[in-house]
Design a protein around this motif. Structure first.
Motif, PDB file in Angstrom:
ATOM      1  N   LEU A   1       0.852  -1.177   0.000  1.00 55.87           N
ATOM      2  CA  LEU A   1       0.000   0.000   0.000  1.00 55.87           C
ATOM      3  C   LEU A   1       0.890   1.230   0.000  1.00 55.87           C
ATOM      4  O   LEU A   1       1.798   1.330   0.814  1.00 55.87           O
ATOM      5  CB  LEU A   1      -0.892  -0.009   1.237  1.00 55.87           C
ATOM      6  CG  LEU A   1      -1.870   1.148   1.416  1.00 55.87           C
ATOM      7  CD1 LEU A   1      -2.889   1.159   0.307  1.00 55.87           C
ATOM      8  CD2 LEU A   1      -2.557   1.057   2.772  1.00 55.87           C
ATOM      9  N   ALA A   2       0.634   2.139  -0.915  1.00 57.23           N
ATOM     10  CA  ALA A   2       1.459   3.340  -1.006  1.00 57.23           C
ATOM     11  C   ALA A   2       1.351   4.138   0.284  1.00 57.23           C
ATOM     12  O   ALA A   2       0.341   4.107   0.973  1.00 57.23           O
ATOM     13  CB  ALA A   2       1.011   4.189  -2.197  1.00 57.23           C
ATOM     14  N   ASN A   3       2.420   4.851   0.600  1.00 56.55           N
ATOM     15  CA  ASN A   3       2.414   5.649   1.819  1.00 56.55           C
ATOM     16  C   ASN A   3       1.309   6.687   1.790  1.00 56.55           C
ATOM     17  O   ASN A   3       0.996   7.255   0.758  1.00 56.55           O
ATOM     18  CB  ASN A   3       3.762   6.363   1.985  1.00 56.55           C
ATOM     19  CG  ASN A   3       4.851   5.399   2.375  1.00 56.55           C
ATOM     20  OD1 ASN A   3       4.641   4.507   3.196  1.00 56.55           O
ATOM     21  ND2 ASN A   3       6.017   5.551   1.797  1.00 56.55           N
ATOM     22  N   ALA A   4       0.703   6.910   2.923  1.00 56.60           N
ATOM     23  CA  ALA A   4      -0.380   7.883   3.023  1.00 56.60           C
ATOM     24  C   ALA A   4       0.154   9.281   2.762  1.00 56.60           C
ATOM     25  O   ALA A   4       1.319   9.579   2.962  1.00 56.60           O
ATOM     26  CB  ALA A   4      -1.007   7.824   4.415  1.00 56.60           C
TER      27      ALA A   4
ATOM     28  N   SER B   1      -0.851   9.981  -3.247  1.00 56.48           N
ATOM     29  CA  SER B   1      -1.355   8.611  -3.326  1.00 56.48           C
ATOM     30  C   SER B   1      -2.706   8.504  -2.649  1.00 56.48           C
ATOM     31  O   SER B   1      -2.950   9.115  -1.616  1.00 56.48           O
ATOM     32  CB  SER B   1      -0.368   7.656  -2.667  1.00 56.48           C
ATOM     33  OG  SER B   1      -0.915   6.361  -2.652  1.00 56.48           O
ATOM     34  N   TYR B   2      -3.581   7.746  -3.253  1.00 54.39           N
ATOM     35  CA  TYR B   2      -4.897   7.510  -2.679  1.00 54.39           C
ATOM     36  C   TYR B   2      -5.135   6.026  -2.477  1.00 54.39           C
ATOM     37  O   TYR B   2      -6.187   5.514  -2.774  1.00 54.39           O
ATOM     38  CB  TYR B   2      -5.969   8.132  -3.572  1.00 54.39           C
ATOM     39  CG  TYR B   2      -5.976   9.640  -3.454  1.00 54.39           C
ATOM     40  CD1 TYR B   2      -5.084  10.413  -4.172  1.00 54.39           C
ATOM     41  CD2 TYR B   2      -6.861  10.272  -2.594  1.00 54.39           C
ATOM     42  CE1 TYR B   2      -5.066  11.785  -4.047  1.00 54.39           C
ATOM     43  CE2 TYR B   2      -6.863  11.651  -2.470  1.00 54.39           C
ATOM     44  CZ  TYR B   2      -5.960  12.401  -3.199  1.00 54.39           C
ATOM     45  OH  TYR B   2      -5.953  13.754  -3.064  1.00 54.39           O
ATOM     46  N   GLY B   3      -4.107   5.378  -1.981  1.00 52.50           N
ATOM     47  CA  GLY B   3      -4.303   4.008  -1.542  1.00 52.50           C
ATOM     48  C   GLY B   3      -4.184   2.966  -2.618  1.00 52.50           C
ATOM     49  O   GLY B   3      -4.761   1.887  -2.498  1.00 52.50           O
ATOM     50  N   LYS B   4      -3.436   3.236  -3.675  1.00 54.91           N
ATOM     51  CA  LYS B   4      -3.280   2.199  -4.687  1.00 54.91           C
ATOM     52  C   LYS B   4      -2.412   1.086  -4.125  1.00 54.91           C
ATOM     53  O   LYS B   4      -1.547   1.313  -3.285  1.00 54.91           O
ATOM     54  CB  LYS B   4      -2.662   2.752  -5.959  1.00 54.91           C
ATOM     55  CG  LYS B   4      -1.158   2.946  -5.897  1.00 54.91           C
ATOM     56  CD  LYS B   4      -0.605   3.341  -7.248  1.00 54.91           C
ATOM     57  CE  LYS B   4       0.913   3.344  -7.214  1.00 54.91           C
ATOM     58  NZ  LYS B   4       1.481   3.845  -8.479  1.00 54.91           N
ATOM     59  N   LEU B   5      -2.685  -0.098  -4.592  1.00 55.09           N
ATOM     60  CA  LEU B   5      -1.901  -1.263  -4.225  1.00 55.09           C
ATOM     61  C   LEU B   5      -0.959  -1.617  -5.373  1.00 55.09           C
ATOM     62  O   LEU B   5      -1.374  -1.662  -6.524  1.00 55.09           O
ATOM     63  CB  LEU B   5      -2.810  -2.451  -3.942  1.00 55.09           C
ATOM     64  CG  LEU B   5      -3.674  -2.366  -2.685  1.00 55.09           C
ATOM     65  CD1 LEU B   5      -4.699  -3.491  -2.679  1.00 55.09           C
ATOM     66  CD2 LEU B   5      -2.809  -2.427  -1.435  1.00 55.09           C
TER      67      LEU B   5
END
Lengths: 115, 113
Positions: free
Chosen positions: A92-95, A99-103
């Motif tokens: 999970l990309a860093n908050a 980034s909006y939560g792409k895997l």
């Protein structure tokens, strides 16, 4: 961009044998998730690991997150035919930032269990 | 597991034709995604949709692709002029919060001939 390497690509085991798949990243991960995809199916969430050195168990499945948060593993004890499928790790990309939560998925390990 | 319904389950289209893939996610989830999986390969991120607009897209998501949530529930992926290499399984996914798991739909298998 973020890349996650997963090995092995294939694993054939006899029923009752153990199975392990490994996931590695060149960068520190904020967390890692594991998914299982049955043949012809869709990814189904198994677990999320967040803390350095974290170990979680689900019955015969043991998940580990490395101390440096750059690697993870999934170990299945005494495989059964119902374990057949592809196991993916996904970072999970860093908050924050853009980034909006792409895997970002690893390549997956295809597990075949022979009865 | 909360349902994510995708339609159609299989779509065969001629090269150059437009296709629309549909997803009906849970309405109180905030984050929506499209992923694709070419046969035998890994799951690849296409686009994320947050607060009713595109929030992030990958290199794959070029001008031929678009997403909409036209009526506040259905979430669509449109490919304007399909190419042979667009043949893949397309998964819609959604999550309730940033640090939660992703729930995937059953997928739409797109075959471009």
């Amino acid at each position: 961009g973020q890349q996650v390497m997963q090995i092995p690509q294939y694993q054939h085991v006899q029923e009752g044998e153990d199975f392990t798949t490994y996931c590695n990243s060149s960068t520190t991960l904020s967390n890692i998730q594991w998914y299982k995809q049955r043949p012809g199916g869709h990814p189904v969430f198994l677990i999320q690991l967040v803390k350095s050195g974290e170990v979680k168990k689900q019955k015969r499945l043991t998940f580990q997150f490395g101390e440096a948060k750059k690697n993870s593993s999934l170990h299945i004890t005494a495989t059964q035919t119902t374990d057949v499928g592809t196991y993916f790790c996904a970072a999970l990309a860093n908050a924050g930032g853009t980034s909006y939560g792409k895997l970002t998925f690893g390549q997956g390990t295809i597990l075949t269990v022979h009865p | 597991e909360p349902e994510v319904t995708q339609t159609p389950s299989h779509q065969v289209t001629q090269m150059g034709q437009e296709v629309i893939l549909r997803c009906v996610p849970i309405s109180n989830h905030l984050y929506f995604y499209w992923y694709r999986q070419i046969l035998g390969q890994k799951v690849e991120f296409l686009v994320s949709f947050y607060n009713n607009e595109i929030s992030e897209k990958s290199e794959i998501f070029d001008d031929q692709f678009s997403v909409e949530r036209p009526d506040g529930s259905n979430f669509t992926l449109k490919i304007r002029s399909t190419k042979l290499e667009d043949s893949a399984m397309y998964f819609c996914a959604r999550r309730q919060g940033y640090w939660t798991e992703a729930f995937f739909g059953q997928g739409t298998r797109l075959t471009v001939v």
